[in-house]
Design a protein around this motif. Structure first.
Motif, PDB file in Angstrom:
ATOM      1  N   THR A 186     149.797  70.963  56.690  1.00  0.00           N
ATOM      2  CA  THR A 186     150.160  71.244  58.079  1.00  0.00           C
ATOM      3  C   THR A 186     151.016  72.502  58.163  1.00  0.00           C
ATOM      4  O   THR A 186     150.791  73.365  59.011  1.00  0.00           O
ATOM      5  N   SER A 195     149.874  75.961  59.958  1.00  0.00           N
ATOM      6  CA  SER A 195     150.730  76.508  61.023  1.00  0.00           C
ATOM      7  C   SER A 195     151.112  77.947  60.711  1.00  0.00           C
ATOM      8  O   SER A 195     151.096  78.813  61.587  1.00  0.00           O
ATOM      9  N   GLU A 234     149.423  73.475  66.503  1.00  0.00           N
ATOM     10  CA  GLU A 234     149.773  72.120  66.058  1.00  0.00           C
ATOM     11  C   GLU A 234     148.755  71.082  66.512  1.00  0.00           C
ATOM     12  O   GLU A 234     148.355  70.208  65.733  1.00  0.00           O
ATOM     13  N   SER A 258     146.477  68.785  64.051  1.00  0.00           N
ATOM     14  CA  SER A 258     146.573  67.323  64.146  1.00  0.00           C
ATOM     15  C   SER A 258     145.201  66.685  64.370  1.00  0.00           C
ATOM     16  O   SER A 258     144.851  65.700  63.725  1.00  0.00           O
TER      17      SER A 258
END
Length: 158
Positions: free
Chosen positions: A25, A29, A35, A39
């Motif tokens: 993650t 990013s 985000e 996700s």
């Protein structure tokens, strides 16, 4: 979501080569993915692994004994669309995917939440199903998955 999936495919040889979820993650990013996109993609991949395990455990002999034709429910036709269904049938008839993989592709296409799903996005789903199983697409499927729809020149059929 699909941009993240393509990035993961291009960057990591297999899903187990990916860093843990938190590190991945952060990396995604830092590259510039949003985000929400990250996700959705990671959730979709988690569900893909669960679906693959469920289908593999529930139908271990499906590929050896499946000689029928897959009939699509109205909801599946509406959500997946005729071009995508035709492409799935092409892949299966060419033995590039088996019946279990077909069902996983259909389930993941329905989970994508787009009605109807574009053919380009379905191709990414097929690629991710094979990638998640550690299967590398052969030359024919790779060409089909990455053909440029805007290419002005028709392809030669032999």
């Amino acid at each position: 979501m699909f941009d993240v999936l393509v990035y993961l495919y291009e960057t990591y040889y297999r899903p187990d080569a990916c860093p843990d979820s938190e590190a991945l993650t952060k990396k995604l990013s830092a590259i510039g993915f949003e985000e929400e996109e990250i996700s959705k993609a990671l959730g979709w991949l988690t569900a893909l692994a669960e679906t693959t395990n469920e289908f593999s455990d529930s139908y271990p002999h499906q590929t050896a004994f499946s000689f029928g034709i897959r009939m699509y429910a109205d909801r599946e036709i509406d959500c997946i669309g005729t071009p995508a269904i035709g492409f799935i049938q092409f892949l299966e008839s060419a033995k590039l995917i088996n019946p279990i993989q077909r069902e996983i592709v259909i389930e993941r296409a329905l989970a994508a939440g787009e009605t109807p799903i574009s053919l380009d996005k379905l191709k990414v789903i097929v690629l991710m199903v094979l990638w998640s199983q550690g299967k590398e697409p052969d030359g024919l499927i790779f060409d089909e998955l990455f053909v440029d729809e805007d290419d002005a020149e028709p392809r030669m059929l032999h």
